[in-house]
Enzyme design. Structure first.
Site, PDB file in Angstrom:
ATOM      1  N   CYS A  79       0.873  -1.137   0.040  1.00 36.17           N
ATOM      2  CA  CYS A  79      -0.086   0.043   0.019  1.00 36.17           C
ATOM      3  C   CYS A  79       0.958   1.371   0.050  1.00 36.17           C
ATOM      4  O   CYS A  79       1.624   1.478  -0.967  1.00 36.17           O
ATOM      5  CB  CYS A  79      -0.831   0.038   1.203  1.00 36.17           C
ATOM      6  SG  CYS A  79      -2.309   1.311   1.000  1.00 36.17           S
ATOM      7  N   HIS A 186      -3.904  -4.808  -0.411  1.00 42.82           N
ATOM      8  CA  HIS A 186      -3.337  -5.099   0.727  1.00 42.82           C
ATOM      9  C   HIS A 186      -3.446  -6.953   0.687  1.00 42.82           C
ATOM     10  O   HIS A 186      -4.364  -7.451   0.685  1.00 42.82           O
ATOM     11  CB  HIS A 186      -4.321  -5.022   1.991  1.00 42.82           C
ATOM     12  CG  HIS A 186      -4.236  -3.580   2.271  1.00 42.82           C
ATOM     13  ND1 HIS A 186      -3.194  -2.960   3.308  1.00 42.82           N
ATOM     14  CD2 HIS A 186      -4.687  -2.320   2.090  1.00 42.82           C
ATOM     15  CE1 HIS A 186      -3.186  -1.815   3.456  1.00 42.82           C
ATOM     16  NE2 HIS A 186      -4.080  -1.383   2.840  1.00 42.82           N
ATOM     17  N   GLU A 188      -2.673  -9.044   2.472  1.00 48.17           N
ATOM     18  CA  GLU A 188      -2.895  -9.918   3.953  1.00 48.17           C
ATOM     19  C   GLU A 188      -4.471  -9.628   4.167  1.00 48.17           C
ATOM     20  O   GLU A 188      -5.113 -10.313   5.065  1.00 48.17           O
ATOM     21  CB  GLU A 188      -2.199  -9.114   4.963  1.00 48.17           C
ATOM     22  CG  GLU A 188      -2.585  -7.749   5.532  1.00 48.17           C
ATOM     23  CD  GLU A 188      -2.081  -6.626   4.717  1.00 48.17           C
ATOM     24  OE1 GLU A 188      -2.421  -5.434   5.202  1.00 48.17           O
ATOM     25  OE2 GLU A 188      -1.659  -6.604   3.535  1.00 48.17           O
TER      26      GLU A 188
END
EC number: 4.3.2.10
Length: 212
Positions: A79, A186, A188
């Site tokens: 990001c 992102h 994750e």
């Protein structure tokens, strides 16, 4: 071991939990002497580009990142962290980045090519389109991943673009050159597609360590 660089603006909890799911050891620190034990590094980030660079410089983490990259260790920016690896950002005027890749962060447009209004910041799921083969993407598919951002990278070298998404413009979503990589989304928080990329990054780090 993966070193997660803490400079006061990263989404450390979700990145740490994702690394736990992958099953790799990691350290979260703002101290170069602790981080340099790692085999590869993740530079997360949310917030202001200029504030982030100020924090990195204050902790001398900018110098540390350059040294680790020069030594050949892998780096993944996520990001804001991806934007920081480029030369500059136009946010709040102009701010210099780490300069590891050519290009600059510019604000997303609030209209598409047909004049339809777009929400900025861009928050949501968009499909990846792959442009080049890369070990980082070898286990991933062109699935949907989760973005939260107001800026995107413009003026980068075509050879550094690994994958993109569309949001009014072509948004560089995954970038890479030699041992420096970035993900604008992102991983994750992006389900199977994102975890495949994060897992592969840790495998690349392990393979690099074995070769030494």
């Amino acid at each position: 071991m993966i070193g997660v660089i803490d400079y006061g603006m990263g989404n450390l909890f979700s990145v740490s939990k994702a690394l736990e799911r992958v099953g790799v050891p990691y350290v979260v620190s703002d101290r170069p002497e602790e981080l340099e034990k790692a085999d590869a590094f993740i530079l997360p980030g949310v917030g202001s580009f200029s504030d982030a660079m100020d924090n990195l410089r204050r902790a001398k983490l900018d110098q540390f990142i350059h040294r680790m990259v020069d030594e050949g260790k892998l780096l993944l920016g996520i990001c804001l962290g991806m934007q920081l690896i480029f030369e500059e950002s136009t946010e709040n005027g102009s701010a210099k980045g780490l300069g590891l890749l050519a290009g600059k962060a510019v604000r997303l447009k609030d209209r598409d090519a047909e004049g339809n209004k777009l929400k900025v910041p861009h928050m949501g799921w968009n499909r990846l389109t792959f442009h080049q083969t890369s070990p980082l993407l070898s286990e991933a598919e062109e699935g949907f991943v989760y973005f939260v951002h107001s800026y995107y990278i413009d003026g980068m070298e075509d050879g550094d673009l690994l994958a993109s998404a569309e949001y009014g413009v072509r948004v560089p979503a995954v970038v890479g050159k030699r041992n420096v990589f970035g993900a604008q989304f992102h991983p994750e928080k992006s389900g199977t597609a994102g975890m495949a990329i994060l897992t592969q990054f840790t495998k690349m780090a392990a393979e690099q360590q074995v070769k030494k």
